[in-house]
Structure formats: structure tokens, C-alpha cells
Scaffold this active site. Structure first.
Site, PDB file in Angstrom:
ATOM      1  N   ASP A 512      46.911   0.197   0.621  1.00  0.00           N
ATOM      2  CA  ASP A 512      47.393   1.427   0.622  1.00  0.00           C
ATOM      3  C   ASP A 512      47.214   2.229   2.059  1.00  0.00           C
ATOM      4  O   ASP A 512      45.916   2.298   2.550  1.00  0.00           O
ATOM      5  CB  ASP A 512      46.884   1.933  -0.259  1.00  0.00           C
ATOM      6  CG  ASP A 512      47.330   3.685  -0.390  1.00  0.00           C
ATOM      7  OD1 ASP A 512      48.822   3.626  -0.712  1.00  0.00           O
ATOM      8  OD2 ASP A 512      46.869   4.551  -0.590  1.00  0.00           O
ATOM      9  N   ASP A 711      42.205   3.356  -2.858  1.00  0.00           N
ATOM     10  CA  ASP A 711      41.129   4.254  -3.001  1.00  0.00           C
ATOM     11  C   ASP A 711      40.600   4.402  -4.431  1.00  0.00           C
ATOM     12  O   ASP A 711      39.560   4.927  -4.723  1.00  0.00           O
ATOM     13  CB  ASP A 711      41.234   5.402  -2.577  1.00  0.00           C
ATOM     14  CG  ASP A 711      42.346   6.343  -2.937  1.00  0.00           C
ATOM     15  OD1 ASP A 711      42.806   5.775  -3.892  1.00  0.00           O
ATOM     16  OD2 ASP A 711      42.692   7.209  -2.251  1.00  0.00           O
ATOM     17  N   ASP A 715      45.710   4.789  -7.357  1.00  0.00           N
ATOM     18  CA  ASP A 715      46.237   3.187  -7.138  1.00  0.00           C
ATOM     19  C   ASP A 715      45.981   2.370  -8.137  1.00  0.00           C
ATOM     20  O   ASP A 715      46.213   1.271  -8.120  1.00  0.00           O
ATOM     21  CB  ASP A 715      45.875   2.798  -5.827  1.00  0.00           C
ATOM     22  CG  ASP A 715      46.037   3.513  -4.570  1.00  0.00           C
ATOM     23  OD1 ASP A 715      47.059   3.773  -4.427  1.00  0.00           O
ATOM     24  OD2 ASP A 715      44.938   3.548  -3.911  1.00  0.00           O
TER      25      ASP A 715
END
Length: 823
Positions: A512, A711, A715
């Protein structure tokens, strides 16, 4: 169904066949959903339906197999207190009565003679400090006699005591076995023997001396018989059964030969057929192997022990302006603690006064100290380096980050990797098969090979004692214990053996962008206003609306507006457009902030003079637009800086054969600009938050094993969808709970460490399994006389025993090499 998972401690396991048998029998019980037994950790985890089966039934079943099962205590604690001021029995009785009446105290026993009290209590209902206060209110003083050891530390202490006893018995056995070997083999080796022990002049004395020497050795090694023979009679033989039958057969045969010598029956033949030394030396060598194995296994949990030692035994409590030293176990939430330079911080908390640099390397693996000031978090076990800090405790005891890390590592160490399944299946039937092979070997040589009974017996014993199921049972768990412990020391938490094994096979890794590849703190780089006179007003409106958005880009706008000196207002209402932007009302003005797609949907025209979105995107900047009452007002360009280590990390991952993919909600041009800087060739752009999971699934559908790095905040679905979810963080609660692997620092080097460690551990496991299986596959035929058939030498039972003793030691020692892993 009332589903429950319970952790047990299992005592009495000696080899992989023991753990496999327990798993097989318990799994067949009605109501048991799953069971996993860890030989190295001596634990069992069982998931079962409490409406169909009870803990007592499970314990009784395991007890009938010859093992002892005990349920973990959970929140029940025991404290030993030194009490001063008692003068008679009424004092001790009164203390007992008051303590026992306290809610949460399960038992209290006060000994007047030793001036000590043992109190068992539920830590969820009463604290040690409350117990001490109760005693002090009665006119006595109480202090903790010794720090309350956790179950882990108790086990280590028990192991130390057990190894000390093993060492003492081993030295005696080895001494006697050396003398026994000298007596029995001295003449063959050309060594002089005393006249009374000469096999030609005094054959009975020669045999009787060996008999007297082997008896204490067998007595010292009586556990082989006390454990192995009952297991054999229950039709569940283990490794001890092999040793018991092998050495027992040699002893009985030799004892009968000694009787025949005493009776004068074929003395010259019988005196050469004594195998007392085989029994004695075998027991001594196997005991040596068990001692070395126990010592090596003890060191597999060194990493956990070192983590536990990070928490100081005492702390400085600030109470009513005064300082006093208390035990770390007595610290409660909201206590104010003092951390001086050079001291370790005891619990998790918030700095309320002072500034300092704190070394968090023991938790995160990050070598550089972190500056701490008022309002910032600190964590138990970290080292305060320079300044004096006053800390308000927020998490204590088992709730601190350090305690949770230890607990997670222990849980991972207690699990099993899929690669262990084959060894478990084989070890379940290994010992019975070996006993059958040994019997067939002995009978075959005697009936078909035409050798003497004594020679056939040697083959029989050699096959029994060379077989080693322990090496197979220890191959996987010892590597996992050392590997996960080493990972924790390096700031990488691997939460399950399954994740450890899956990480080795990862060939696609998805990052990400925001907060993972970048710092996650974007800044405003450009602010273009259609009307320069109203630029300040537009910025103030944008900052006011973004206060409630909780989006990183919105935070950047808020920080920029505040930096320009604008006083922000609270919007009258707020609407979120997922993946597009936000809108709201301020001072009766309708404010809209979002991307091109949202403005197109809302029918807001963006003038050409605002500039090309693609031009900003090519510079790696994200573009948002501001509209007031349906009219374009401003363009805001925002950029998030790439982390310095990203290009090197991407290069190393590609060298390892891993395809790197960047996942982002940015436009393709913006994403491409960042990817070019990072060296990433594969991009998935314009992805909405709720689409991340489906994009991971698409990659998996192509046949790839996919890891997702995020993180751990927004997510979670994608991390769960991936074959391995890797959460980045610096000890945050969310990061610890998210993903299969947790990197305890924000540096992407931890991802490389995690993948490299998984490959190192799996390679180590395969080496162990190769040795364990290869040793038995080669050793058993050689012990059965395969080389003799082709004119080669036979294998002495003593050499077979020595090889068996060293096999499991070699497996554990190989696992311990992982302690040297550097990443």
C-alpha cells in the site's frame, strides 16, 4: 455449540511418538474439534465443545496414556510475602481471616515460624498492592519476598533443577560405564586387568563384577524402564520402550549366562557372551544424549527469556509529591512513575513531564534512539537514555506491548507448521514398526542366517537402540521456537507457524502506498486560487471542512491552513464521498473538496488556467479541487515523500525473486511518478479503499502467493485476504493485531528481514527433517546387518546407541544456529 480453546501443559513426553499418540487419541474424542501437541514446548492446545466434553475427560484420557495434563492457570496468581510484626498465632490467624474474606483472594496461608504468607488470588479482582494494604491496616508490614515468576520462568527454573539432577546422575553413570567398558573390553584392547577379574582365571568374578557395575547404572536410568515398559504394556511404545527392551534383553541374557558360568556350564563360551557392557554403556550414552538435548532445548527459548528480562523488577512511584520504590507487579493504571537516565521504562505510558531519548531497539529492532516529549507514548522494556521522564501508566502487567509480544511469540512457538504433518504421521507408528523390524532382524539372522543366538541378539539390540523418533519430533518445533524468538529480537513478530511457512513461498508482494512506501504525512506543495484576493478565505474554508475528514490528504490541508495563521471553524454538516472527496456547509456556503471524478459527478467545471492534473501527477503529486457554492475556487497539490530505504528494498526483493506491486488510490500518472522513484514496475492505481481486497484476490487468481504490506489501520480486509498479511507499525495496538506478520517499526527493512527469516527457518527445518529421516533410513538397515551381508562390518549396539544419542542433539543444535540470523 459452546466452543472453547484451552492451553495445557503436558508432562511425561519423551519422543515424537508420544506427542503424535496424544494428538491422535484426543482428536478422536467426541466433542474435540482440533488438538495440537508441541513436543519441544511440552504444551497442548485443544479446541472443544464444552456441551459434549469436559476438561476432566480430556485430562483423564491423556492420563490413561501415561502422561500428566494440567490446565494453564490464566489470571490466577500466587505471591509470597514477608510479614513483620507477628508475635503469636493469633496474629497469623487474623491476617489469614482478613485476607480470605477479601473478594478475589482464593487462598491465604500464613506461617508464623517463617513469617511468610502465601496468597493465591485472581488478578482481575484484586491487586498485590490491595493485599499489602489489608495487611498493613492490621498493624503489620508486608513486602514481596521474591518477584512472582510467570509460568514460563517457572518452567525454566524447573528445567535448570532437572538438568542439574540429570548432570549429577549422568556423571555417575558415565564413570561406572567407563569402568564397566574397561573390565569387559580390556583384554581385547590389550589393557591389563586385576587378577580377580581375569576372564580365564576367574570367569565368574569377571562376570559378577560387570553385573555389580551395571546394576547401579540401570538403577540411575530406571526411568527408561518405569516409563518405557508400562507404555509397551499399554500397546503404545515410545523411545524409552526401545531402550528398555534393548538393554533389558542384554541384561537378562547376560545374567542367565552368569548363572551358567556359576554352575560351570560351558564356561569358556558363556564368558565371551556377556553383554553387560552393552546395557550399561547404552544407558549412559543415551542419558548423555538426553542431557545434551535438554540443554539445547532449554536454549531454544533464550529469546523469550531475554525479552522477559527487559522489564525491571521495581519502579519509582510518585505519590503525593513523594517518591517510593515499588515492585513492578504492583503498578496500576494511571500511576505516575519516574524514569531516570539509564533506567528501563517499566510499563507502557504517556510522558507527562520531561524530554529524553529512548532506545526502543529491543522492541522494534531500530538502532537509533527516539526522542520523547510530553504527550508521547513510551513502552515498557525500552531504555531511557538521557533525560528524566514522568510517565502516566496506561497499560500494565500482561497488557503492555512487551507482554503481548512475548505472548504472541509463545503462541507462535506452540503451533505447528504444515511441513511437520509428515513427521507427525510417521512418528505415530515409528516405534511399533521398529520393534517389529528388530524382532524380524533377530529371528532372521538366527533362523536363516545361521548365526549364534548371541550374535542375533546383538542385531536385535542394535536396531532397537539406533532408531530415533525424537529427531523427527524436534525437527520442526525447535526451528520455529528459535526462529520466531529471533524474529522478535529483530522487531519482526511472526504470529503463526503457518504464516512463517507461507512467507517463504511468497513470489508477489503488494505494498500500500500511503504510510507504507511513503511517510504517510503528505504536505501541501501548491495552492492555486481563481481569485487571489480571496485565496486566504478559500484556504480557511478548505482547512475548516477537512478537520472532520480524518484523511491523510485532509490532514495536510489542515496543517497548511493552520501554518498560514488561519482560524478554523467547525462545519455545519459533513458528507463523505468514498474515494472521491467530501462536502459540507460553513457560514451558509456549500463547500466541496475532491478529485476530478467527484467534480465531474457534481457538474463543477474546472478551468484550464488551473493547470493540468497530469502535469502535477507526473511530479508525484495528488491533486484536490475546491468548489464554493458550485463554482471552482482553488486547486490544491499535495505530495507524500517516499521513504529513503524504499528503492534499495525493492531492488533486494526483486533479487530474491519477488515481484513488487504498488497499490494506491492515486491517478495513474501520480502513481507512476512515485513508482519510478521507488523502482517499482507494477502498479495498481485508482483503487478505492473497499477495492483493495478484490485486487489482492485478482492477483491470487493468477496463481501467485501474495503478501500484502500495509499499516494495519485501513488495510485489514486486504491483509486478511492475502496469503500473508504484513502489518507495519511502531508498536501500535492496531498494527500488533493486524496481519500474520507484524513489523514493529516503520522501516521497510523489516519486510526483508521477515522474508529472509522465513526462508532461513524453512531451510533449517528441511535440514533437520533430512537428517532425522536420513539417519533412520540409513541407520536401521546398517544396524540390521545390511553391510554384513556384503562382507562388511556389523554395528555394535554401543555405537548404535551413541549414534542415536547424537541424532536428536544434532537436530536441536542445528536449530540453535538460527540465533545467529542477522537478516
Amino acid at each position: 455449540m459452546n466452543r472453547r480453546e484451552t492451553a495445557f501443559t503436558v508432562a511425561g513426553m519423551h519422543c515424537a511418538s508420544c506427542s503424535s499418540r496424544i494428538e491422535r487419541v484426543v482428536s478422536l474424542l467426541d466433542g474435540v474439534e482440533s488438538v495440537a501437541v508441541n513436543l519441544a514446548a511440552e504444551t497442548m492446545k485443544c479446541v472443544y465443545d464444552t456441551e459434549r466434553i469436559t476438561v476432566e475427560t480430556i485430562e483423564e484420557t491423556v492420563s490413561n496414556l501415561g502422561f500428566t495434563l494440567s490446565e494453564d492457570a490464566g489470571s490466577v496468581n500466587e505471591v509470597l510475602l514477608d510479614i513483620a510484626g507477628m508475635h503469636c498465632a493469633s496474629c497469623s490467624t487474623r491476617i489469614e481471616k482478613v485476607l480470605r474474606s477479601q473478594q478475589g483472594v482464593l487462598s491465604a496461608d500464613v506461617n508464623l515460624a517463617t513469617e511468610r504468607a502465601v496468597v493465591t488470588f485472581d488478578g482481575k479482582k484484586v491487586s498485590i498492592r490491595q493485599i499489602r494494604t489489608l495487611i498493613e491496616h492490621l498493624g503489620f508490614t508486608a513486602r514481596r519476598a521474591e518477584a512472582g515468576a510467570s509460568e514460563f520462568n517457572k518452567k525454566r527454573q524447573e528445567s535448570v533443577g532437572r538438568m542439574a539432577g540429570m548432570k549429577k546422575r549422568l556423571l555417575i553413570s558415565l564413570g561406572l560405564a567407563t569402568i564397566l567398558f574397561f573390565v569387559s573390553m580390556g583384554e581385547m584392547l590389550g589393557l591389563p586387568l586385576p587378577r580377580f577379574a581375569d576372564p580365564h582365571a576367574h570367569p565368574f568374578s569377571f562376570g559378577f563384577l560387570q553385573f555389580c557395575l551395571v546394576l547401579p547404572i540401570m538403577l540411575i536410568g530406571s526411568n527408561f524402564y518405569l516409563i518405557g515398559l508400562p507404555a509397551l504394556f499399554r500397546k503404545a511404545p515410545n523411545m524409552d520402550s526401545l531402550i528398555a527392551v534393548g538393554t533389558g534383553a542384554a541384561f537378562i541374557y547376560s545374567s542367565w549366562g552368569l548363572v551358567e558360568i556359576g554352575l560351570g556350564i560351558d564356561v569358556s563360551a558363556r564368558v565371551r557372551d556377556l553383554y553387560f557392557e552393552s546395557a550399561g554403556v547404552l544407558i549412559a550414552l543415551v542419558s548423555l544424549g538426553k542431557f545434551l538435548e535438554a540443554r539445547s532445548k532449554f536454549h531454544t527459548s533464550d529469546a523469550i527469556s531475554q525479552l522477559m528480562q527487559l522489564t525491571p523488577d521495581s519502579a519509582t512511584l510518585i505519590e503525593d509529591g513523594r517518591q517510593r520504590t515499588i515492585s513492578s507487579d504492583e503498578i496500576e493504571k494511571d500511576d505516575i512513575l519516574l524514569a531516570k537516565p539509564g533506567e528501563r521504562i517499566v510499563v507502557d505510558g504517556i510522558v507527562i513531564k520531561g524530554t529524553s531519548s529512548v532506545d526502543e531497539s529491543m522492541l522494534t529492532g531500530e538502532s537509533l534512539p527516539v526522542d520523547k516529549r510530553e504527550g508521547e507514548k513510551v513502552f515498557g522494556g525500552t531504555l531511557n537514555q538521557s533525560g528524566v521522564l514522568q510517565i502516566r501508566a496506561t497499560q500494565t502487567g500482561e497488557n503492555t506491548v512487551l507482554a503481548r509480544i512475548i505472548r504472541m511469540v509463545q503462541e507462535a512457538q506452540g503451533g505447528k507448521a504444515p511441513i511437520a504433518a509428515l513427521a507427525d504421521r510417521i512418528s505415530l507408528y515409528f516405534v511399533p514398526v521398529v520393534m517389529v523390524i528388530a524382532a524380524l532382524t533377530g529371528l532372521g539372522w538366527y533362523l536363516i542366517g545361521g548365526v549364534d543366538f548371541a550374535v542375533a541378539l546383538r542385531f536385535f539390540i542394535a536396531v532397537l537402540v539406533i532408531a530415533c523418533p525424537c529427531a523427527m519430533g524436534l525437527a520442526t518445533p525447535t526451528s520455529i521456537m528459535v526462529g520466531t524468538g529471533r524474529g522478535a529480537q529483530l522487531g519482526v513478530l511472526i504470529k503463526s507457524p503457518e504464516a512463517l511457512q507461507a512467507a517463504e513461498s511468497i513470489r508477489t508482494i503488494v505494498f500500500d502506498k500511503t504510510g507504507t512506501l511513503t511517510h504517510g504525512k503528505p504536505v501541501v506543495t501548491d495552492f492555486f486560487s481563481r481569485d487571489k484576493k480571496n485565496e486566504g478565505e478559500f484556504l480557511q474554508l478548505a482547512g475548516s471542512l477537512e478537520q472532520v475528514s480524518q484523511h491523510p490528504l485532509g490532514d495536510a490541508i489542515v496543517r497548511y491552513a493552520e501554518k498560514q495563521g488561519h482560524e478554523l471553524q467547525q462545519p455545519d454538516n459533513f458528507t463523505l464521498y468514498p474515494g472521491g472527496g467530501i462536502s459540507g456547509e460553513i457560514n451558509n456556503l456549500t463547500i466541496l473538496i475532491g478529485n476530478t471524478r467527484l467534480f465531474e459527478e457534481q457538474g463543477v467545471v474546472i478551468p484550464e488556467e488551473a493547470g493540468s492534473v497530469d502535469a502535477y501527477s507526473r511530479e508525484g503529486k495528488s491533486v484536490l479541487f475546491l468548489a464554493v457554492d458550485g463554482q471552482f475556487a482553488a486547486l490544491i497539490a499535495i505530495a507524500d515523500q517516499l521513504k529513503a530505504e524504499v528503492p534499495a528494498t525493492v531492488t533486494e526483493l526483486e533479487r530474491m525473486g519477488v515481484q513488487v506491486v504498488m497499490l494506491t488510490g492515486d491517478h495513474q500518472a501520480t502513481a507512476q511518478a512515485i513508482a519510478d522513484k521507488a523502482g517499482i514496475k507494477h502498479i495498481i492505481a485508482r483503487v478505492l479503499p473497499d477495492e483493495k481486497r478484490s485486487r489482492i484476490a485478482e492477483l491470487q487468481a493468477e496463481g501467485a502467493l501474495v503478501a500484502m504490506v500495509g499499516d494495519g489501520i485501513n488495510d485489514a480486509p486486504a491483509l486478511a485476504q492475502a496469503d500473508v498479511g504484513i502489518a507495519m507499525g511502531t508498536g501500535t495496538d492496531i498494527a500488533i493485531e493486524s496481519g500474520d506478520i507484524v513489523i514493529m517499526r516503520s522501516n521497510l527493512d523489516g519486510v526483508l528481514t521477515a522474508l529472509s527469516l522465513s526462508r532461513a527457518v524453512m531451510k533449517n527445518i528441511r535440514q533437520n527433517l533430512f537428517w532425522a529421516f536420513g539417519y533412520n533410513i540409513v541407520g536401521i538397515p546398517v544396524a540390521a546387518g545390511l553391510l554384513v551381508i556384503f562382507g562388511g562390518p556389523g554395528l555394535s549396539p554401543m555405537l548404535a546407541g551413541a549414534a542415536m544419542a547424537l541424532s536428536s542433539v544434532s537436530v536441536v543444535s542445528n536449530s540453535l544456529r538460527l540465533r545467529l540470523f542477522r537478516g
